[in-house]
Design a protein around this motif. Structure first.
Motif, short mmCIF file in Angstrom:
data_model
loop_
_atom_site.label_atom_id
_atom_site.label_comp_id
_atom_site.label_asym_id
_atom_site.label_seq_id
_atom_site.Cartn_x
_atom_site.Cartn_y
_atom_site.Cartn_z
N MET A 1 0.45 -1.32 0.33
CA MET A 1 0.27 -0.32 -0.44
C MET A 1 1.01 1.01 0.08
SD MET A 1 -2.39 -1.04 2.43
CE MET A 1 -2.14 -1.64 3.88
N GLY A 2 0.68 2.39 -0.83
CA GLY A 2 1.40 3.33 -1.36
C GLY A 2 0.39 5.01 -0.82
N LYS A 3 1.42 5.55 -0.74
CA LYS A 3 0.61 7.25 -0.91
C LYS A 3 -0.21 7.07 -1.92
CE LYS A 3 1.15 11.58 0.51
NZ LYS A 3 2.15 12.70 0.29
N PHE A 4 -1.28 8.15 -2.09
CA PHE A 4 -1.78 8.14 -3.78
C PHE A 4 -1.48 9.35 -4.05
CE2 PHE A 4 -5.27 9.52 -6.10
CZ PHE A 4 -5.99 8.12 -6.54
N HIS A 5 -0.25 9.46 -5.01
CA HIS A 5 -0.63 10.84 -6.07
C HIS A 5 -1.34 11.32 -6.76
CE1 HIS A 5 3.23 11.42 -3.87
NE2 HIS A 5 3.26 9.74 -4.11
N SER A 6 -2.22 11.89 -7.03
CA SER A 6 -3.21 12.86 -7.91
C SER A 6 -2.32 14.07 -8.82
CB SER A 6 -4.53 13.15 -7.40
OG SER A 6 -4.46 14.14 -6.69
N LEU A 7 -3.31 13.64 -9.76
CA LEU A 7 -3.31 14.51 -11.10
C LEU A 7 -3.99 16.23 -10.67
CD1 LEU A 7 -3.02 13.09 -14.54
CD2 LEU A 7 -1.51 13.51 -13.55
N LYS A 8 -3.63 17.37 -10.96
CA LYS A 8 -4.82 18.11 -10.11
C LYS A 8 -4.98 18.89 -11.41
CE LYS A 8 -3.95 17.76 -5.47
NZ LYS A 8 -3.02 16.78 -4.88
N ARG A 9 -4.63 19.28 -12.42
CA ARG A 9 -3.89 20.81 -12.96
C ARG A 9 -4.86 20.59 -14.36
NH1 ARG A 9 0.97 23.81 -12.78
NH2 ARG A 9 1.49 21.22 -14.25
N ASN A 10 -5.70 21.10 -14.57
CA ASN A 10 -6.43 20.17 -16.21
C ASN A 10 -5.07 20.29 -17.04
OD1 ASN A 10 -8.14 20.31 -18.04
ND2 ASN A 10 -8.34 22.28 -18.83
N GLN A 11 -4.42 21.05 -17.35
CA GLN A 11 -3.20 21.20 -17.98
C GLN A 11 -2.29 19.58 -18.08
OE1 GLN A 11 -0.92 24.60 -16.77
NE2 GLN A 11 0.83 23.05 -17.35
N ASP A 12 -2.27 18.82 -17.18
CA ASP A 12 -1.49 17.89 -16.59
C ASP A 12 -2.70 16.60 -17.98
OD1 ASP A 12 0.09 19.03 -15.29
OD2 ASP A 12 -0.41 18.64 -13.34
N PHE A 13 -4.58 17.48 -17.14
CA PHE A 13 -4.86 16.03 -17.55
C PHE A 13 -5.23 16.09 -19.22
CE2 PHE A 13 -7.11 15.67 -13.94
CZ PHE A 13 -7.54 14.98 -13.63
N GLN A 14 -5.30 16.72 -20.06
CA GLN A 14 -5.10 17.66 -21.31
C GLN A 14 -3.80 16.50 -22.24
OE1 GLN A 14 -7.76 18.64 -23.25
NE2 GLN A 14 -8.91 18.87 -21.30
N ALA A 15 -2.28 16.80 -21.23
CA ALA A 15 -1.55 16.19 -21.79
C ALA A 15 -1.62 14.91 -22.14
CB ALA A 15 -0.25 16.31 -21.04
N VAL A 16 -1.54 14.62 -20.76
CA VAL A 16 -1.91 12.60 -21.26
C VAL A 16 -3.13 12.36 -22.07
CG1 VAL A 16 -3.23 10.61 -19.43
CG2 VAL A 16 -1.93 12.74 -18.05
N TYR A 17 -4.51 13.34 -22.31
CA TYR A 17 -5.01 13.03 -23.30
C TYR A 17 -4.56 12.74 -24.57
CZ TYR A 17 -9.25 13.34 -20.26
OH TYR A 17 -10.13 13.09 -18.82
N ARG A 18 -3.98 13.88 -24.69
CA ARG A 18 -3.31 14.07 -25.77
C ARG A 18 -2.20 12.99 -26.31
NH1 ARG A 18 -3.84 19.97 -24.76
NH2 ARG A 18 -1.79 19.44 -23.87
N ASN A 19 -1.63 12.92 -25.48
CA ASN A 19 -0.37 11.75 -25.90
C ASN A 19 -0.48 11.09 -25.42
OD1 ASN A 19 1.01 14.61 -26.93
ND2 ASN A 19 1.59 15.06 -24.47
N GLY A 20 -0.90 10.13 -24.38
CA GLY A 20 -0.99 8.79 -23.80
C GLY A 20 -1.95 8.00 -24.91
N ARG A 21 -1.15 7.14 -24.01
CA ARG A 21 -3.02 5.71 -25.17
C ARG A 21 -3.58 5.50 -24.14
NH1 ARG A 21 0.98 0.46 -25.03
NH2 ARG A 21 -0.79 0.55 -27.10
#
Length: 111
Positions: A1-21
């Motif tokens: 079990m570990g600590k949960f690190h989250s995405l918070k900023r909209n630009q981080d979400f958008q980068a994952v949507y654009r460049n992720g699989r």
């Protein structure tokens, strides 16, 4: 079990949507994008208003967050992940959500 690190900023979400699989199953969709020189995964969870009211949406977020937190020790590190809940997920139990999440992590070869 570990600590949960989250995405918070909209630009981080958008980068994952654009460049992720992306991979999907009947109740979840997962986008993954490799990050440079990072030791932890960051996870963003998105649940649309189409899924249900705020009680339903927050329940799903809690289930997904806990399923990831319990299993994150097994996952490959250094990725940004975005998990999107589909409408079918609102009837699912914790065990089913966990199975769907692990299935997507295997699809991305992160387990």
């Amino acid at each position: 079990m570990g600590k949960f690190h989250s995405l918070k900023r909209n630009q981080d979400f958008q980068a994952v949507y654009r460049n992720g699989r992306s991979f999907a199953n009947s109740c979840l969709v997962m986008y993954a994008k490799k990050r440079n020189d990072e030791e932890e995964n960051r996870v963003g969870i998105s649940v649309s208003k189409k899924v249900g009211n705020s009680v339903v949406r927050h329940r799903l977020k809690r289930l997904i967050r806990e399923a990831y937190r319990i299993n994150c020790g097994q996952a490959v590190r250094g990725y940004d992940l975005v998990v999107i809940a589909r409408e079918k997920s609102k009837e699912k139990t914790y065990k089913e959500i966990t199975g769907a999440l692990l299935s997507l992590l295997r699809s991305h070869r992160l387990l």
